[in-house]
Design a protein around this motif. Structure first.
Motif, PDB file in Angstrom:
ATOM      1  N   LYS A 107      94.487 -46.835  56.620  1.00 34.89           N
ATOM      2  CA  LYS A 107      93.632 -46.079  57.537  1.00 34.89           C
ATOM      3  C   LYS A 107      94.142 -44.636  57.573  1.00 34.89           C
ATOM      4  CE  LYS A 107      92.540 -50.116  60.371  1.00 34.89           C
ATOM      5  NZ  LYS A 107      92.572 -50.732  61.725  1.00 34.89           N
ATOM      6  N   PRO A 108      93.502 -43.736  56.835  1.00 32.90           N
ATOM      7  CA  PRO A 108      94.047 -42.378  56.709  1.00 32.90           C
ATOM      8  C   PRO A 108      93.885 -41.511  57.950  1.00 32.90           C
ATOM      9  CG  PRO A 108      91.994 -42.582  55.498  1.00 32.90           C
ATOM     10  CD  PRO A 108      92.327 -43.954  55.979  1.00 32.90           C
ATOM     11  N   PHE A 109      92.839 -41.730  58.744  1.00 31.24           N
ATOM     12  CA  PHE A 109      92.548 -40.814  59.846  1.00 31.24           C
ATOM     13  C   PHE A 109      92.671 -41.468  61.223  1.00 31.24           C
ATOM     14  CE2 PHE A 109      89.674 -39.766  56.214  1.00 31.24           C
ATOM     15  CZ  PHE A 109      90.412 -38.693  55.740  1.00 31.24           C
ATOM     16  N   ASN A 110      91.965 -42.595  61.395  1.00 37.05           N
ATOM     17  CA  ASN A 110      91.934 -43.269  62.692  1.00 37.05           C
ATOM     18  C   ASN A 110      91.497 -44.712  62.481  1.00 37.05           C
ATOM     19  OD1 ASN A 110      89.053 -43.130  62.380  1.00 37.05           O
ATOM     20  ND2 ASN A 110      89.132 -41.046  63.231  1.00 37.05           N
ATOM     21  N   GLU A 111      91.186 -45.379  63.575  1.00 37.81           N
ATOM     22  CA  GLU A 111      90.800 -46.784  63.490  1.00 37.81           C
ATOM     23  C   GLU A 111      89.387 -46.982  62.946  1.00 37.81           C
ATOM     24  OE1 GLU A 111      92.653 -49.498  64.142  1.00 37.81           O
ATOM     25  OE2 GLU A 111      94.372 -48.181  64.459  1.00 37.81           O
ATOM     26  N   SER A 112      88.612 -45.927  62.816  1.00 36.25           N
ATOM     27  CA  SER A 112      87.209 -46.064  62.424  1.00 36.25           C
ATOM     28  C   SER A 112      87.014 -46.272  60.926  1.00 36.25           C
ATOM     29  CB  SER A 112      86.417 -44.822  62.867  1.00 36.25           C
ATOM     30  OG  SER A 112      86.453 -44.688  64.257  1.00 36.25           O
ATOM     31  N   PHE A 113      87.933 -45.769  60.121  1.00 30.85           N
ATOM     32  CA  PHE A 113      87.739 -45.805  58.665  1.00 30.85           C
ATOM     33  C   PHE A 113      88.958 -46.421  57.994  1.00 30.85           C
ATOM     34  CE2 PHE A 113      88.224 -43.671  54.472  1.00 30.85           C
ATOM     35  CZ  PHE A 113      87.141 -44.266  53.845  1.00 30.85           C
ATOM     36  N   ALA A 114      88.708 -47.376  57.074  1.00 26.33           N
ATOM     37  CA  ALA A 114      89.798 -48.043  56.359  1.00 26.33           C
ATOM     38  C   ALA A 114      89.439 -48.218  54.897  1.00 26.33           C
ATOM     39  CB  ALA A 114      90.102 -49.400  56.995  1.00 26.33           C
ATOM     40  N   ILE A 115      90.437 -48.062  54.055  1.00 24.25           N
ATOM     41  CA  ILE A 115      90.323 -48.356  52.629  1.00 24.25           C
ATOM     42  C   ILE A 115      91.153 -49.607  52.364  1.00 24.25           C
ATOM     43  CG2 ILE A 115      90.805 -47.536  50.286  1.00 24.25           C
ATOM     44  CD1 ILE A 115      90.457 -44.694  51.337  1.00 24.25           C
ATOM     45  N   ARG A 116      90.563 -50.554  51.660  1.00 34.50           N
ATOM     46  CA  ARG A 116      91.244 -51.830  51.458  1.00 34.50           C
ATOM     47  C   ARG A 116      91.185 -52.243  49.996  1.00 34.50           C
ATOM     48  NH1 ARG A 116      86.588 -55.017  54.917  1.00 34.50           N
ATOM     49  NH2 ARG A 116      84.853 -54.703  53.448  1.00 34.50           N
ATOM     50  N   GLY A 117      92.128 -53.045  49.596  1.00 32.58           N
ATOM     51  CA  GLY A 117      92.160 -53.561  48.229  1.00 32.58           C
ATOM     52  C   GLY A 117      92.986 -54.828  48.188  1.00 32.58           C
ATOM     53  N   SER A 118      92.729 -55.658  47.197  1.00 35.63           N
ATOM     54  CA  SER A 118      93.476 -56.908  47.078  1.00 35.63           C
ATOM     55  C   SER A 118      93.494 -57.388  45.635  1.00 35.63           C
ATOM     56  CB  SER A 118      92.875 -57.998  47.979  1.00 35.63           C
ATOM     57  OG  SER A 118      91.596 -58.410  47.500  1.00 35.63           O
ATOM     58  N   TYR A 119      94.527 -58.147  45.329  1.00 30.41           N
ATOM     59  CA  TYR A 119      94.628 -58.880  44.059  1.00 30.41           C
ATOM     60  C   TYR A 119      94.938 -60.327  44.406  1.00 30.41           C
ATOM     61  CZ  TYR A 119      96.597 -60.952  39.877  1.00 30.41           C
ATOM     62  OH  TYR A 119      96.858 -61.802  38.821  1.00 30.41           O
ATOM     63  N   SER A 120      94.247 -61.249  43.761  1.00 37.36           N
ATOM     64  CA  SER A 120      94.493 -62.663  44.020  1.00 37.36           C
ATOM     65  C   SER A 120      94.214 -63.487  42.775  1.00 37.36           C
ATOM     66  CB  SER A 120      93.624 -63.161  45.187  1.00 37.36           C
ATOM     67  OG  SER A 120      92.248 -63.076  44.854  1.00 37.36           O
ATOM     68  N   GLU A 121      94.735 -64.686  42.789  1.00 32.24           N
ATOM     69  CA  GLU A 121      94.451 -65.671  41.751  1.00 32.24           C
ATOM     70  C   GLU A 121      93.860 -66.906  42.425  1.00 32.24           C
ATOM     71  OE1 GLU A 121      98.029 -66.406  39.581  1.00 32.24           O
ATOM     72  OE2 GLU A 121      98.319 -64.284  39.059  1.00 32.24           O
ATOM     73  N   SER A 122      93.040 -67.630  41.698  1.00 31.05           N
ATOM     74  CA  SER A 122      92.422 -68.828  42.261  1.00 31.05           C
ATOM     75  C   SER A 122      92.188 -69.851  41.152  1.00 31.05           C
ATOM     76  CB  SER A 122      91.103 -68.491  42.967  1.00 31.05           C
ATOM     77  OG  SER A 122      90.207 -67.839  42.090  1.00 31.05           O
ATOM     78  N   PHE A 123      91.875 -71.067  41.548  1.00 30.81           N
ATOM     79  CA  PHE A 123      91.595 -72.124  40.567  1.00 30.81           C
ATOM     80  C   PHE A 123      90.625 -73.127  41.160  1.00 30.81           C
ATOM     81  CE2 PHE A 123      94.667 -74.293  43.141  1.00 30.81           C
ATOM     82  CZ  PHE A 123      94.396 -75.636  42.988  1.00 30.81           C
ATOM     83  N   THR A 124      89.977 -73.848  40.274  1.00 29.48           N
ATOM     84  CA  THR A 124      89.093 -74.943  40.664  1.00 29.48           C
ATOM     85  C   THR A 124      89.533 -76.194  39.923  1.00 29.48           C
ATOM     86  OG1 THR A 124      87.224 -73.435  41.005  1.00 29.48           O
ATOM     87  CG2 THR A 124      86.722 -75.776  40.758  1.00 29.48           C
ATOM     88  N   ALA A 125      89.876 -77.225  40.649  1.00 36.72           N
ATOM     89  CA  ALA A 125      90.319 -78.469  40.032  1.00 36.72           C
ATOM     90  C   ALA A 125      89.161 -79.151  39.310  1.00 36.72           C
ATOM     91  CB  ALA A 125      90.902 -79.399  41.086  1.00 36.72           C
ATOM     92  N   PRO A 126      89.398 -79.791  38.169  1.00 29.54           N
ATOM     93  CA  PRO A 126      88.319 -80.518  37.493  1.00 29.54           C
ATOM     94  C   PRO A 126      87.830 -81.681  38.337  1.00 29.54           C
ATOM     95  CG  PRO A 126      90.447 -80.980  36.477  1.00 29.54           C
ATOM     96  CD  PRO A 126      90.679 -79.878  37.447  1.00 29.54           C
ATOM     97  N   GLY A 127      86.531 -81.923  38.305  1.00 28.97           N
ATOM     98  CA  GLY A 127      85.943 -83.022  39.051  1.00 28.97           C
ATOM     99  C   GLY A 127      86.206 -84.363  38.393  1.00 28.97           C
ATOM    100  N   PHE A 128      85.942 -85.429  39.119  1.00 27.36           N
ATOM    101  CA  PHE A 128      86.188 -86.767  38.574  1.00 27.36           C
ATOM    102  C   PHE A 128      85.312 -87.054  37.360  1.00 27.36           C
ATOM    103  CE2 PHE A 128      87.466 -87.529  43.123  1.00 27.36           C
ATOM    104  CZ  PHE A 128      88.821 -87.584  42.851  1.00 27.36           C
ATOM    105  N   GLY A 129      84.075 -86.562  37.372  1.00 27.76           N
ATOM    106  CA  GLY A 129      83.224 -86.755  36.204  1.00 27.76           C
ATOM    107  C   GLY A 129      83.761 -86.020  34.993  1.00 27.76           C
ATOM    108  N   ASP A 130      84.305 -84.799  35.207  1.00 22.93           N
ATOM    109  CA  ASP A 130      84.890 -84.044  34.101  1.00 22.93           C
ATOM    110  C   ASP A 130      86.113 -84.744  33.522  1.00 22.93           C
ATOM    111  OD1 ASP A 130      83.027 -82.001  34.582  1.00 22.93           O
ATOM    112  OD2 ASP A 130      84.320 -81.116  36.117  1.00 22.93           O
ATOM    113  N   LEU A 131      86.817 -85.502  34.361  1.00 23.14           N
ATOM    114  CA  LEU A 131      88.038 -86.170  33.909  1.00 23.14           C
ATOM    115  C   LEU A 131      87.802 -87.578  33.369  1.00 23.14           C
ATOM    116  CD1 LEU A 131      90.380 -85.169  36.884  1.00 23.14           C
ATOM    117  CD2 LEU A 131      90.519 -84.288  34.544  1.00 23.14           C
ATOM    118  N   TYR A 132      86.970 -88.365  34.054  1.00 26.87           N
ATOM    119  CA  TYR A 132      86.941 -89.806  33.806  1.00 26.87           C
ATOM    120  C   TYR A 132      85.606 -90.366  33.328  1.00 26.87           C
ATOM    121  CZ  TYR A 132      91.059 -89.149  36.731  1.00 26.87           C
ATOM    122  OH  TYR A 132      92.241 -88.701  37.258  1.00 26.87           O
TER     123      TYR A 132
END
Length: 204
Positions: A107-132
């Protein structure tokens, strides 16, 4: 899950959250006898399958105010904070994964304005049909480029195919980056304007 303020820093309280989780997932596909033996018209035969797994998870989140506070006065740095979190999950049927995330709020000036950024990783587990799933029959419709070039009205053809699950299948993984800004006009308390850029790279 437990959370709270651990210590008071010059820019504000350091927040911490910790938690753990256990869940059991089950899935079962049971077609009727007509589908199993292929005694149907305009439908593909199909075989039953089922799966079960246990999932243990642990997670944390830490919010660290770096700059700010009532007596803090530095041009272009009204407030600056870092948030980091992570989650570890252990699956009984395909292994484990750890996914982190880190975010910044400036927040460079006050509470009214904010610059934000993020980095993340994620995953999706294989479903039962995909496996079995056992071997299955299908007739997807494909476009024949040779017939299409000749303007053949029968350019789309159904091709007999077979597919099945893969017990060695790995999860789908992704890396995510976001950058944006948010503005809340002090004269309109119920209005918030935001612009965000997302970049997501996925594999698997």
């Amino acid at each position: 899950k437990v959370n709270g303020e651990v210590v008071q820093l010059p820019a504000g309280p350091l927040g911490l959250a910790l938690g753990t989780e256990f869940r059991q997932e089950t899935g079962r596909y049971t077609p009727d006898s007509s589908l199993i033996y292929g005694n149907v018209v305009a439908f593909n035969s199909s075989l039953p399958y089922e799966g079960q797994r246990d999932v243990w998870a642990g997670f944390y989140e830490v919010n660290v105010p770096i700059l700010g506070g009532e007596d803090f006065n530095l041009p272009l740095f009204h407030q600056f904070s870092v948030n980091t979190s992570g989650r570890f999950e252990d699956y009984s049927d395909f292994g484990n994964q750890f996914v982190p995330k880190i975010g910044l709020i400036w927040k460079p000036f006050n509470e009214s304005f904010a610059i934000r950024g993020s980095y993340s990783e994620s995953f999706t587990a294989p479903g039962f049909g995909d496996l079995y799933a056992p071997i299955q029959e299908s007739y997807p419709e494909l476009r024949n480029p040779v017939k299409a070039a000749a303007n053949d009205p029968e350019a789309f053809e159904q091709i007999r195919t077979f597919y099945m699950g893969n017990p060695q299948l790995a999860p789908t993984e992704s890396e995510n980056i976001t950058v944006g800004g948010v503005y809340t006009p002090p004269f309109i308390k119920t209005l918030t304007l935001g612009v965000d850029y997302f970049k997501i790279e996925q594999e698997g």
